[in-house]
Design a protein around this motif. Structure first.
Motif, PDB file in Angstrom:
ATOM      1  N   TYR A 170       0.615  -0.893  -0.540  1.00 29.95           N
ATOM      2  CA  TYR A 170       0.243  -0.004   0.633  1.00 29.95           C
ATOM      3  C   TYR A 170       0.822   1.316  -0.127  1.00 29.95           C
ATOM      4  N   ARG A 172       2.549   4.438  -2.071  1.00 28.79           N
ATOM      5  CA  ARG A 172       2.618   5.210  -3.313  1.00 28.79           C
ATOM      6  C   ARG A 172       3.935   4.248  -3.901  1.00 28.79           C
ATOM      7  N   TRP A 174       5.963   1.547  -4.146  1.00 31.51           N
ATOM      8  CA  TRP A 174       5.906   0.631  -4.905  1.00 31.51           C
ATOM      9  C   TRP A 174       4.967   0.148  -5.311  1.00 31.51           C
ATOM     10  N   ARG A 175       3.793   0.614  -5.071  1.00 26.27           N
ATOM     11  CA  ARG A 175       2.928   0.451  -6.022  1.00 26.27           C
ATOM     12  C   ARG A 175       2.936   1.222  -7.805  1.00 26.27           C
ATOM     13  N   ARG A 176       3.865   2.439  -7.737  1.00 26.22           N
ATOM     14  CA  ARG A 176       4.209   2.742  -8.725  1.00 26.22           C
ATOM     15  C   ARG A 176       5.160   2.186  -9.975  1.00 26.22           C
ATOM     16  N   GLU A 177       5.759   1.560  -9.146  1.00 21.82           N
ATOM     17  CA  GLU A 177       7.142  -0.032  -9.609  1.00 21.82           C
ATOM     18  C   GLU A 177       6.205  -0.760 -10.164  1.00 21.82           C
ATOM     19  N   HIS A 178       5.325  -0.988  -9.705  1.00 28.73           N
ATOM     20  CA  HIS A 178       4.903  -2.568 -10.302  1.00 28.73           C
ATOM     21  C   HIS A 178       3.793  -2.318 -10.242  1.00 28.73           C
ATOM     22  N   ARG A 179       2.941  -1.297 -10.717  1.00 25.70           N
ATOM     23  CA  ARG A 179       1.542  -1.413 -11.268  1.00 25.70           C
ATOM     24  C   ARG A 179       1.090  -2.214 -12.450  1.00 25.70           C
ATOM     25  N   THR A 187       0.811  -6.295 -12.478  1.00 24.76           N
ATOM     26  CA  THR A 187       0.036  -5.206 -11.663  1.00 24.76           C
ATOM     27  C   THR A 187       0.186  -5.971 -10.383  1.00 24.76           C
ATOM     28  N   THR A 188       0.141  -5.208  -9.018  1.00 27.20           N
ATOM     29  CA  THR A 188       0.634  -5.578  -7.759  1.00 27.20           C
ATOM     30  C   THR A 188       0.079  -6.348  -6.852  1.00 27.20           C
ATOM     31  N   GLN A 189      -1.370  -6.911  -7.541  1.00 28.77           N
ATOM     32  CA  GLN A 189      -1.785  -7.869  -7.348  1.00 28.77           C
ATOM     33  C   GLN A 189      -1.242  -9.043  -7.896  1.00 28.77           C
TER      34      GLN A 189
END
Length: 220
Positions: A170, A172, A174-179, A187-189
Motif C-alpha cells: 500500500y 505509493r 512500490w505500487r507505482r513501480e509494480h503497477r 499488477t500489484t496483485q
C-alpha cells in the motif's frame, strides 16, 4: 513457470527455431544491467516429443537472489522479456540469480544453450534438431539432500520477499513501480500472488521430500 504461452501446441522444429531466436536476441543485450549471463532450456523440448505446448527456458541474471527469488517477475526484467517478444512466442520463462544453481524442484536437468561469454551453444541445437537429447548433459543436484538444502534457501529468501511485498503493497512508490503494463500484466496483485504462491510451492516441495519421495523422479 513465470511466463506462459497460451495457445495450441507447436511443432518441434518450430520450437527449436524459437529457441534459436531467443539465443540470438540475448546476444544483443550486452548493455543490460543487471546482465543476463546464461540461458537454459528444460522440459518437453529435451524429450523426443514431436509437438509441444511451449519451450521452457530459464534466464540466469547477475543479480542477488533477493531480486529474483523463485517465481518473481521483477518489472525491469519483465520489460526485457516484452522487448524480446517472449509473450508472443511459445515460451515459458523464469529468472534465476547467478549465485544459485539453475535447477530446483521445477527446473529439472536444464541444459545451457547460451552464455554471455560463449554465446550460442551450437552443439545443443544440433542435438535438439537431431533428436539426440540423451547426449545433452543437464545440471542437477547430486542427491536429495542437496535439493532440500537449495529449497530451504529459496524458501528463506521467498519468505523475506513476501514480507517485503506485503510491507510495500500500500505504499505509493512500490505500487507505482509494480503497477503493470498497458495490458494489465504484472499488477500489484500479481506480484503479491506470485510471492505467496512461490512460498506455498516451496513448502509443498519440501514436505514431499520430507516423506523420502524424490520429486525429481516424477519429472519428465
Amino acid at each position: 513457470m513465470v511466463g506462459e504461452w497460451q495457445t495450441r501446441s507447436v511443432k518441434r522444429s518450430t520450437a527449436i527455431g524459437r529457441l534459436g531466436e531467443v539465443a540470438e536476441s540475448l546476444d544483443r543485450l550486452d548493455w543490460l544491467d543487471p546482465k543476463i549471463v546464461a540461458g537454459y532450456v528444460h522440459g518437453e523440448l529435451l524429450t523426443d516429443a514431436a509437438a509441444l505446448d511451449r519451450v521452457e527456458i530459464v534466464l540466469v541474471v547477475d543479480a542477488p537472489s533477493e531480486v529474483v527469488p523463485w517465481m518473481a517477475r521483477p518489472p525491469h526484467l519483465e520489460a526485457i522479456a516484452w522487448l524480446l517478444r517472449f509473450p508472443k512466442l511459445p515460451l515459458s520463462w523464469c529468472w534465476r540469480p547467478a549465485g544459485w544453481p539453475v535447477w530446483n524442484h521445477r527446473i529439472v536437468n536444464p541444459v545451457r544453450f547460451w552464455t554471455i561469454e560463449d554465446h550460442v551453444d551450437t552443439a545443443v541445437f544440433d542435438a535438439l534438431t537431431a533428436g539426440s537429447t540423451v547426449q545433452l548433459a543437464g545440471e542437477g543436484p547430486a542427491d536429495a539432500r542437496e535439493l532440500v538444502a537449495q529449497l530451504e534457501t529459496e524458501r528463506r529468501v521467498g519468505r523475506a520477499h513476501l514480507d517485503r511485498v506485503l510491507a510495500g503493497f500500500y505504499e505509493r512508490e512500490w505500487r507505482r513501480e509494480h503497477r503493470g503494463d498497458s495490458n494489465g500484466n504484472g499488477t500489484t496483485q500479481d506480484h503479491l500472488w506470485w510471492a505467496a504462491a512461490a512460498l506455498l510451492e516451496l513448502d509443498d516441495a519440501l514436505s514431499v521430500l520430507a516423506t523420502g519421495i524424490d520429486p525429481l523422479s516424477h519429472q519428465p
